[in-house]
Design a protein around this motif. Structure first.
Motif, PDB file in Angstrom:
ATOM      1  N   ALA A 129      -3.485  -5.183   6.939  1.00 48.29           N
ATOM      2  CA  ALA A 129      -2.125  -4.912   7.603  1.00 48.29           C
ATOM      3  C   ALA A 129      -0.829  -5.302   6.894  1.00 48.29           C
ATOM      4  O   ALA A 129       0.059  -4.466   6.596  1.00 48.29           O
ATOM      5  CB  ALA A 129      -2.016  -5.227   9.076  1.00 48.29           C
ATOM      6  N   ALA A 130      -0.924  -6.644   6.314  1.00 41.38           N
ATOM      7  CA  ALA A 130       0.365  -7.048   5.642  1.00 41.38           C
ATOM      8  C   ALA A 130       0.460  -6.240   4.412  1.00 41.38           C
ATOM      9  O   ALA A 130       1.744  -5.792   3.973  1.00 41.38           O
ATOM     10  CB  ALA A 130       0.277  -8.397   5.347  1.00 41.38           C
ATOM     11  N   MET A 131      -0.619  -6.093   3.646  1.00 42.39           N
ATOM     12  CA  MET A 131      -0.312  -5.105   2.457  1.00 42.39           C
ATOM     13  C   MET A 131       0.162  -3.809   2.695  1.00 42.39           C
ATOM     14  O   MET A 131       0.774  -2.991   1.833  1.00 42.39           O
ATOM     15  CB  MET A 131      -1.681  -5.278   1.576  1.00 42.39           C
ATOM     16  N   MET A 135       3.145  -1.708   1.434  1.00 37.39           N
ATOM     17  CA  MET A 135       3.084  -0.402   0.792  1.00 37.39           C
ATOM     18  C   MET A 135       4.052   0.592   1.379  1.00 37.39           C
ATOM     19  O   MET A 135       4.514   1.485   0.784  1.00 37.39           O
ATOM     20  CB  MET A 135       1.445  -0.016   1.010  1.00 37.39           C
ATOM     21  N   MET A 136       4.090   0.522   2.611  1.00 31.50           N
ATOM     22  CA  MET A 136       4.860   1.748   3.434  1.00 31.50           C
ATOM     23  C   MET A 136       6.346   1.685   3.261  1.00 31.50           C
ATOM     24  O   MET A 136       7.063   2.595   3.508  1.00 31.50           O
ATOM     25  CB  MET A 136       4.531   1.609   4.846  1.00 31.50           C
ATOM     26  N   ALA A 148       8.082  -7.770   5.964  1.00 35.91           N
ATOM     27  CA  ALA A 148       7.200  -7.026   6.423  1.00 35.91           C
ATOM     28  C   ALA A 148       5.917  -7.513   6.443  1.00 35.91           C
ATOM     29  O   ALA A 148       5.103  -7.552   7.265  1.00 35.91           O
ATOM     30  CB  ALA A 148       7.389  -5.410   6.199  1.00 35.91           C
ATOM     31  N   PHE A 149       5.596  -8.000   4.945  1.00 34.13           N
ATOM     32  CA  PHE A 149       4.617  -8.566   4.748  1.00 34.13           C
ATOM     33  C   PHE A 149       4.103  -9.791   5.503  1.00 34.13           C
ATOM     34  O   PHE A 149       2.968  -9.720   5.945  1.00 34.13           O
ATOM     35  CB  PHE A 149       4.393  -8.685   3.211  1.00 34.13           C
ATOM     36  N   GLN A 276      -5.992   2.591  -2.759  1.00 31.67           N
ATOM     37  CA  GLN A 276      -5.362   1.912  -3.771  1.00 31.67           C
ATOM     38  C   GLN A 276      -4.873   0.467  -3.437  1.00 31.67           C
ATOM     39  O   GLN A 276      -5.095  -0.571  -3.813  1.00 31.67           O
ATOM     40  CB  GLN A 276      -4.310   2.696  -4.448  1.00 31.67           C
ATOM     41  N   CYS A 277      -4.084   0.525  -2.144  1.00 29.61           N
ATOM     42  CA  CYS A 277      -3.722  -0.637  -1.637  1.00 29.61           C
ATOM     43  C   CYS A 277      -4.896  -1.591  -1.070  1.00 29.61           C
ATOM     44  O   CYS A 277      -4.777  -2.955  -1.487  1.00 29.61           O
ATOM     45  CB  CYS A 277      -2.698  -0.382  -0.139  1.00 29.61           C
TER      46      CYS A 277
END
Length: 488
Positions: A129-131, A135-136, A148-149, A276-277
């Motif tokens: 979720a952190a990644m 990404m978002m 956010a991470f 990819q994330c």
């Protein structure tokens, strides 16, 4: 509920215990790092003192700083101070917090297998979720991405910290939650054992440790429209759904659409970015020395498989080998007197994958025996069933009541046909599959305690005689297991 003669303690008690007894080193480090002022000349010296005596931590920080996620083609960094210059102090501070958190939570090797697996699943989900949140926010500055991470990573800190403690209470709650798939029931059990919710515990720790404002806001106002709060919320929901054994297709599509809108992408492109994330997440977990998490990371490739299945109309077909494997497991349970929750879960897995249905559920009778409500739901329509299948069976002619009173499996081929339509209330008619569904009583000896339900509503398919027989075989063997489990 009393555990070991004591009443449940509440959020303040658990926050203090985790901070002062279970994880004092982590608490101290996080407090120190969070207090450091941005661009303060002394910040680097304080950070250095926090890690200089911990060779393993220094090594992890450098591996992460040199990973593909953070090192964008620059030369390799060999010191923490150099990494701070290249990446920025705030990024290195967050890498340090993440490394300390993962190490602290994973260092207790004396957990029971069930508790340890819960911890690994939760941490893997939070890491992914952190990644995803990072990404978002690709179109925003790196400071917001990092905030956010770390907030998404710590979103379930209270629950992670509780499981990592281990002990009798964690073991008891683990057993109580085994097989429970309902959000409300889970919250109730956690409150019963701890005197608080995991969410309140996370808030308590966040305040006590001085964690960032972004985390506090994301916990208190998850619907906030700020980009970072929105990213944390959507990323957590997406990671949670992808961690389920059988994700809800509608829920997945909803979260994909939200994420795509945030990034200004089409849903298909967002899915590709998410995959990819996930690949980057695998590599970053290795860099952090948390290889244990990799096996439990959410399977983002399901995003493409889901869409392919929808487009091509491919749905679960009967799998004879899977049926035999699950029937063999149930036979073993009948001999060894397995836990009832385990029997229910295995039976539904056999029906879902072996018989080849879209959705299946266990509906348990209320103490008054006037209501049926979902206990475990598997398949593509699980959220809808959990929400809508609260069945009132006070009417003597109600179809579900007949399944209880007649104690026999039933194949309802068309709910709208003259044969069945008067035996279903209007609300339930809207919820059940128009293509028909299967019912069978759940029994302990001769007493009915609930019903099994299965349908193929999403794929628009019905059933045939052989499939009804296979469904019946599973439910009857499950009833043998239920009866065996309560006998001395």
């Amino acid at each position: 509920m009393k555990i070991g003669g004591n009443e449940p303690k509440g959020a303040d008690y658990w926050t203090k215990r985790i901070s002062e007894q279970e994880m004092p080193a982590l608490c101290s480090t996080v407090k120190t790092l969070e207090k450091l002022a941005k661009d303060d000349v002394s910040s680097m010296a304080i950070l250095g003192r926090s890690v200089m005596h911990d060779n393993a931590l220094t090594s992890r920080i450098l591996r992460v700083a040199n990973s593909a996620t953070y090192n964008k083609g620059i030369s390799q960094v060999t010191t923490v101070s150099r990494a701070a210059v290249v990446l920025g102090f705030d990024t290195i501070r967050n890498i340090c917090i993440t490394a300390k958190l993962l190490a602290s939570l994973l260092e207790n090797k004396n957990l029971t297998p069930g508790v340890y697996q819960r911890l690994l699943k939760l941490m893997a989900r939070s890491f992914q979720a952190a990644m995803l949140a990072r990404m978002m926010l690709a179109g925003h500055d790196e400071e917001m991405q990092e905030e956010a991470f770390i907030a998404a990573l710590l979103y379930h800190l209270g629950e992670s910290a509780f499981w990592s403690m281990g002990g009798p209470l964690a073991n008891e709650l683990d057993k109580a939650l085994d097989g429970v798939d309902d959000h409300v029931a889970t919250l109730s059990l956690v409150r019963e054992h701890l005197g608080t919710s995991f969410g309140q515990l996370t808030q308590g720790i966040a305040r006590h440790w001085g964690l960032g404002e972004v985390l506090i806001k994301s916990l208190n106002n998850p619907d906030e429209r700020m980009p970072e709060i929105r990213a944390i919320f959507v990323a957590n929901k997406l990671a949670q759904e992808l961690s389920e054994p059988y994700p809800d297709l509608a829920e997945l599509e909803k979260r994909v659409k939200q994420g795509a809108e945030m990034m200004g992408l089409k849903p298909e492109e967002f899915k590709n970015r998410a995959i990819q994330c996930a690949n980057a997440t695998h590599k970053l977990a290795e860099a952090y020395g948390a290889k244990e998490l990799i096996e439990f990371l959410p399977q983002t490739e399901r995003l493409l498989e889901t869409q392919e299945s929808l487009n091509a109309g491919r749905w679960r077909e009967a799998d004879v080998s899977f049926q035999l494997r699950k029937l063999k497991e149930l036979t073993g349970f009948a001999i060894n007197k397995a836990d009832i929750n385990q029997v229910m879960q295995t039976t539904l897995e056999g029906i879902l994958q072996g018989v080849g249905v879209d959705s299946c559920a266990v509906l348990l009778l209320s103490p008054s025996r006037k209501m049926l409500q979902p206990r475990i739901v598997l398949g593509d329509n699980s959220e809808k069933i959990k929400r809508e299948f609260i069945v009132d069976i006070t009417e003597p002619t109600h179809l579900f009541r007949q399944a209880v009173e007649l104690k026999t499996p039933m194949w309802i081929d068309s709910p709208d046909s003259p044969r069945w339509r008067l035996q279903l209330d209007e609300q339930l008619k809207k919820s059940v599959s128009k293509q028909g569904f299967l019912l069978a009583p759940m029994m302990v000896d001769t007493k009915v305690i609930g019903v099994f339900y299965a349908d193929r509503g999403l794929s628009g398919r019905g059933f045939d005689e052989e499939e009804f027989d296979n469904f019946t075989h599973f439910t009857q063997l499950a009833n043998v297991c239920f009866s065996a489990s309560v006998r001395q």
